[in-house]
Design an enzyme around this catalytic site. Structure first.
Site, PDB file in Angstrom:
ATOM      1  N   SER A  93      -1.960   2.573 -18.175  1.00  0.00           N
ATOM      2  CA  SER A  93      -3.265   2.760 -18.015  1.00  0.00           C
ATOM      3  C   SER A  93      -3.798   3.874 -18.282  1.00  0.00           C
ATOM      4  CB  SER A  93      -3.434   2.364 -16.260  1.00  0.00           C
ATOM      5  OG  SER A  93      -2.802   3.534 -15.643  1.00  0.00           O
TER       6      SER A  93
ATOM      7  N   GLY B  14      -0.343   2.609   7.416  1.00  0.00           N
ATOM      8  CA  GLY B  14      -0.099   1.811   8.535  1.00  0.00           C
ATOM      9  C   GLY B  14       0.506   0.168   8.600  1.00  0.00           C
ATOM     10  N   LYS B  15       1.078   0.137   7.438  1.00  0.00           N
ATOM     11  CA  LYS B  15       1.910  -1.102   7.366  1.00  0.00           C
ATOM     12  C   LYS B  15       2.770  -1.550   8.414  1.00  0.00           C
ATOM     13  CE  LYS B  15       3.429  -0.071   3.278  1.00  0.00           C
ATOM     14  NZ  LYS B  15       2.771   1.388   3.216  1.00  0.00           N
ATOM     15  N   THR B  16       3.828  -0.732   8.669  1.00  0.00           N
ATOM     16  CA  THR B  16       4.565  -1.157   9.621  1.00  0.00           C
ATOM     17  C   THR B  16       4.004  -0.768  10.991  1.00  0.00           C
ATOM     18  OG1 THR B  16       5.575   1.090   8.894  1.00  0.00           O
ATOM     19  CG2 THR B  16       7.185  -0.602   8.842  1.00  0.00           C
TER      20      THR B  16
ATOM     21  N   LYS C  76      -6.706   5.227  -6.834  1.00  0.00           N
ATOM     22  CA  LYS C  76      -7.309   6.030  -8.106  1.00  0.00           C
ATOM     23  C   LYS C  76      -8.597   6.332  -7.926  1.00  0.00           C
ATOM     24  CE  LYS C  76      -4.341   3.830 -12.001  1.00  0.00           C
ATOM     25  NZ  LYS C  76      -4.203   3.036 -12.976  1.00  0.00           N
TER      26      LYS C  76
ATOM     27  N   GLY D 151       0.726  -1.267   0.045  1.00  0.00           N
ATOM     28  CA  GLY D 151       0.038  -0.030  -0.178  1.00  0.00           C
ATOM     29  C   GLY D 151       0.861   1.326  -0.095  1.00  0.00           C
TER      30      GLY D 151
ATOM     31  N   PRO E  52       2.519   4.853   1.365  1.00  0.00           N
ATOM     32  CA  PRO E  52       3.294   5.089   2.702  1.00  0.00           C
ATOM     33  C   PRO E  52       2.292   5.627   3.474  1.00  0.00           C
ATOM     34  CG  PRO E  52       4.387   6.172   0.587  1.00  0.00           C
ATOM     35  CD  PRO E  52       2.931   5.520   0.044  1.00  0.00           C
ATOM     36  N   GLY E  53       2.230   5.415   4.646  1.00  0.00           N
ATOM     37  CA  GLY E  53       1.386   5.947   5.574  1.00  0.00           C
ATOM     38  C   GLY E  53       0.001   5.409   5.933  1.00  0.00           C
TER      39      GLY E  53
HETATM   40  P1  ADP Z   1       3.372   2.581   6.593  1.00  0.00           P
HETATM   41  O1  ADP Z   1       4.500   1.533   6.882  1.00  0.00           O
HETATM   42  O2  ADP Z   1       2.333   1.984   5.532  1.00  0.00           O
HETATM   43  O3  ADP Z   1       4.310   3.600   5.499  1.00  0.00           O
HETATM   44  P2  ADP Z   1       3.171   3.482   9.043  1.00  0.00           P
HETATM   45  O4  ADP Z   1       2.644   2.174   9.526  1.00  0.00           O
HETATM   46  O5  ADP Z   1       4.491   4.157   9.286  1.00  0.00           O
HETATM   47  O6  ADP Z   1       2.737   3.709   7.517  1.00  0.00           O
HETATM   48  O7  ADP Z   1       1.898   4.735   9.485  1.00  0.00           O
HETATM   49  C1  ADP Z   1       2.299   6.006   9.721  1.00  0.00           C
HETATM   50  C2  ADP Z   1       1.535   6.524  10.886  1.00  0.00           C
HETATM   51  O8  ADP Z   1       0.089   6.607  10.558  1.00  0.00           O
HETATM   52  C3  ADP Z   1       1.845   5.690  12.047  1.00  0.00           C
HETATM   53  O9  ADP Z   1       2.199   6.680  13.281  1.00  0.00           O
HETATM   54  C4  ADP Z   1       0.601   4.966  12.326  1.00  0.00           C
HETATM   55  O10 ADP Z   1       0.335   4.812  13.761  1.00  0.00           O
HETATM   56  C5  ADP Z   1      -0.352   5.886  11.809  1.00  0.00           C
HETATM   57  N1  ADP Z   1      -1.654   5.165  11.065  1.00  0.00           N
HETATM   58  C6  ADP Z   1      -1.683   4.654  10.061  1.00  0.00           C
HETATM   59  N2  ADP Z   1      -2.814   3.940   9.815  1.00  0.00           N
HETATM   60  C7  ADP Z   1      -3.697   3.990  11.091  1.00  0.00           C
HETATM   61  C8  ADP Z   1      -4.809   3.789  11.515  1.00  0.00           C
HETATM   62  N3  ADP Z   1      -5.714   2.853  10.585  1.00  0.00           N
HETATM   63  N4  ADP Z   1      -5.249   4.096  12.657  1.00  0.00           N
HETATM   64  C9  ADP Z   1      -4.372   4.734  13.550  1.00  0.00           C
HETATM   65  N5  ADP Z   1      -3.014   5.142  13.075  1.00  0.00           N
HETATM   66  C10 ADP Z   1      -2.557   4.823  11.890  1.00  0.00           C
END
Ligand code: ADP
Length: 763
Positions: free
Chosen positions: A661, A346-348, A704, A341, A343-344
């Site tokens: 696409s 919530g993957k990590t 998209k 997905g 960035p940001g």
């Molecule tokens: P990714 O690894 O996908 O780039 P991160 O896991 O680093 O994203 O998430 C970035 C920030 O957003 C983190 O501080 C995370 O806690 C917050 N975050 C992401 N998704 C959610 C969610 N569904 N609920 C609460 N916080 C979230």
């Protein structure tokens, strides 16, 4: 003749028996020297059979009582063997009827003598070697036949009454002599062996005992020294202790001890000392033992996942399933999940929650930009500045042998001349191989099989196939504006406030202000940008607090701009003034989705096609297909392509690989241009086209569509083959957009009003 029953004695003719006087045998008490007796061999000590004869073996031996040579013993010289014809018991006295039993004399006398001489020599030698048998040495000289030797030796033989009797019952002299000889020799061998073994053991004990005593002594002295000079407690000694206590495996222990010895030899100022120290330091900080798999409470795990992350229902469900399977298997790992997905999204951070739910340590290993196999597997220690690879480094950081390890950005691995990091990673992830993963720096195997691996990526397109096959892909679709508001309110804001020590009364963020932040200051599908904005607000509030301001920081829709450190983002929003040749496309970017305008124009010329903006081979191919398609669909406009030059502009922003696409967008733009029919900017589209006008599937649909909705698009054309992906699209988005799956590019042209009637030639 007096009858003396004996139990478990060696009775042989032409020899003797010693019987202790305390033997409960009434017949012994009044036996006079010179008296003739009959010795009976009892079968059993206790049983009193109905027929007294049954108590004894049917062959006995005659004897003559002699003066006892030893105090408390009766010495009886034995004569010849007798058959016991009958036994009678009157009171406590036994009487028997006997007849002599002849030997078969099949052993020449010289041979009997030779055998006797040889055996006696062996026995003498045996006594000399085994000091425990010294008591014999006096007697042995006086033993003048094999029978006598056998009787004495029988003390050390482990025979039962039957075995003893069998010897007595042998009629053949040759057979009996050989058997006696064999018994004696066996006895000596066994005694010798066991005493040798005993001695060996004793020696070993002694050695071990000495060693441990010396060690203790050294330890004690060293401790005394250390106490006197605490500043000089040597590295080597501390390291030795750390190695002993680390619980490392056999191989590692040997390697560590080797390194330690080299350190000792090298000395503090040796040039290898430092590297060896670092090496041992690394080995000993590793955790070498993982605990047993723990049963995880699923409800509790669910609660933890919900507590940390908003939404992501499908993903959380999958994780709970994984935990359930791990519970059942009693394993510490399961299928390797690949979170894909923007960035940001919530993957990590969900990896971190998984670790929390599993009561395990969490560690993140970034693989972004890894080009070298050694980054994964480490450098051999012969290199200057050698280091362990990122995997083992991660294990060391986690301080655990079974952490949840998030391998971040596996899509950013690349191949270089220094080997293929992806194949090294494959080995790390392979449960068949990873129990003996050998980092080059460590040079000893480490068990990674208890580690739970989770991978993350922005896209699966750049992940090598074999690696991808190992993993189960789970898409993180990203968040809608309303999701983001919830996440900001319930997660990002409270967390930021807490970490900066701001109380509820110190910062007031009004709903409208938050909505503005989400819509005007963040454009991604994830929440990283949003998090940054919120952190900024909290920092401002923190400064206010430190400055002693009484009023809380109140952020409203109107003043929010003054707290943002950048201008509102100019979103890709649809433009109102449009003209033929401009069409709204949808693009996937690493940050999520966006819209883009494909612009085309024509001017008098010779039919050349120029492309500007985002180039690349794929894109120019798409343009050529679009031109051919339009030419074939509008044969009456064919002239235009001869008398005009065309210019197509594809804006930058969308990633190159996503070029195709835009196929339907390009075709529609060109068709709009030559027909002079304007396509409303409220139509958005994504899809690749084939030369016969078939719309082909694309990736990144959820992102998209989110971007389309954000930008104000009302109707979106998507490839029919992507219909299944709609499942991953947020409900909110599906409701707000009219989503039209299409099979042929003509369907788009007709729906947008560029084409009136069907003109497709079937290909
Ligand atoms: P990714 O690894 O996908 O780039 P991160 O896991 O680093 O994203 O998430 C970035 C920030 O957003 C983190 O501080 C995370 O806690 C917050 N975050 C992401 N998704 C959610 C969610 N569904 N609920 C609460 N916080 C979230």
């Amino acid at each position: 003749m007096k009858v003396i029953p004996l139990y478990n004695y060696m009775l042989l003719p032409n020899s003797f028996v010693y019987i202790p006087m305390d033997d409960m045998n009434p017949a012994l008490r009044d036996a006079d020297p010179g008296e003739k007796v009959v010795l009976l061999a009892a079968k059993d000590m206790k049983a009193e059979p109905a027929d007294i004869a049954d108590k004894f073996y049917p062959i006995g031996v005659t004897g003559t009582v002699r003066d006892s040579l030893m105090q408390g013993f009766l010495f009886i010289e034995t004569g010849y063997r007798v058959n016991i014809e009958a036994v009678e018991k009157t009171g406590s006295t036994l009487s028997v009827m006997t007849s002599a039993r002849r030997d078969i004399n099949d052993l020449p006398e010289e041979e009997a003598h030779e055998r006797y001489i040889r055996l006696k020599a062996s026995v003498t030698e045996f006594i000399r070697k085994t000091p425990a048998n010294a008591w014999w040495s006096q007697i042995v000289a006086s033993l003048d036949n094999i029978e006598k030797i056998t009787v004495v030796a029988s003390i050390s033989m482990n025979l039962n009454p039957q075995q003893r009797y069998d010897l007595l019952a042998m009629d053949s002299l040759a057979e009996r002599t050989k058997t006696m000889e064999k018994l004696v020799r066996e006895m000596m061998e066994i005694t010798e062996l066991s005493s040798e073994a005993n001695q060996e053991r004793t020696r070993e004990y002694q050695k071990a005992y000495r060693e441990s005593a010396i060690k203790h002594q050294i330890e004690y002295l060293q401790q005394q020294l250390d106490e006197m000079h605490p500043e000089s407690v040597s590295d080597i000694r501390q390291m030795e202790k750390r190695i002993e206590e680390s619980g490392m495996n056999e191989q590692a222990y040997r390697e560590a001890m080797k390194a330690l010895n080299r350190m000792k030899q090298d000395g503090q100022n040796g040039h290898e000392y430092g590297t060896l120290y670092d090496y041992l330091d690394f080995l000993t900080t590793l955790s070498w033992k993982a605990g047993e798999a723990e049963e995880i409470d699923l409800t509790e795990a669910e609660r933890i996942l919900d507590e940390d992350h908003f939404g992501l229902k499908k993903i959380k469900d999958r994780i709970i399933q994984q935990i359930a399977v791990m519970n059942l298997n009693r394993k510490q790992y399961g299928t390797i999940l690949l979170f894909v997905g923007a960035p940001g999204t919530g993957k990590t951070s969900i990896g971190q929650s998984i670790a929390r739910a599993l009561h395990r340590k969490y560690v993140r290993v970034s693989l972004g930009g890894v080009r070298d196999e050694a980054d994964i597997r480490g450098h051999r220690r012969t290199y200057i500045g050698a280091m362990p690879g990122r995997i083992m480094d991660g294990i060391a950081k986690s301080g655990s042998a079974n952490p949840v390890m998030v391998l971040d950005e596996v899509d950013k691995l690349s191949v270089s001349y220094n080997g293929d990091p992806a194949s090294a990673l494959l080995e790390v992830l392979d449960p068949e191989q990873n129990s003996t993963f050998t980092d080059h720096y460590m040079n000893v195997p480490y068990d990674l099989s208890k580690v739970m691996f989770i991978c993350t990526a922005n896209t699966v397109d750049t992940i090598p196939e074999p690696l991808l096959n190992r993993m189960e892909v789970i898409h993180f679709p990203g968040y809608t504006a309303s999701d983001k508001i919830q996440i900001a309110r319930n997660h990002l804001l409270p967390k930021a406030m807490e970490s900066m020590g701001i109380g509820k009364q110190d910062l007031i963020l009004e709903d409208e202000a938050l909505e503005t932040i989400v819509s005007d200051y963040t454009m991604e599908t994830g929440v990283r940008g949003l998090k940054k904005r919120i952190d900024t607000l909290c920092r401002i509030a923190a400064v206010n607090l430190v400055k002693g301001m009484k009023e809380p920081l109140t952020v409203t829709k109107d003043n929010v701009r003054s707290y943002m450190d950048s201008k509102p983002i100019r979103h890709g929003r649809i433009v109102e003034d449009t003209r033929p040749g401009i069409v709204t496309g949808l693009a996937w970017t690493a940050a999520g989705g966006d819209i883009l305008f494909i612009e085309s124009s024509m001017m008098p010329g010779t039919g050349k096609v120029e492309i500007t903006g985002q180039l690349g081979d794929v894109m120019s191919e798409s343009v050529r297909i679009a031109v051919s398609l339009v030419k074939s669909m509008f044969p009456d406009k064919a002239e235009l392509f001869k008398t005009n030059d065309f210019h197509i502009h594809v804006p930058d922003g969308a990633v190159k690989k996503d070029g195709p696409s835009a196929g339907i967008t390009l075709t529609t733009a060109l068709a709009s241009l030559i027909t002079g029919k304007t396509v409303s900017p409220e139509y958005g589209m994504t899809g690749e086209v084939s030369l016969r006008g078939r719309v082909m599937p694309i990736g990144g649909l959820p992102e998209k569509l989110m971007a389309a909705q954000r930008a104000g698009v009302k109707t979106v054309f998507i490839p029919e083959d992507n219909k299944d992906d709609l499942e991953d699209v947020a409900e909110e988005i599906r409701q707000k957009l009219e989503i039209v799956p299409v099979r042929y590019v003509e369907d788009v042209l007709r729906a947008t009003g560029v084409l009136r009637k069907v003109r497709r030639k079937s290909a």
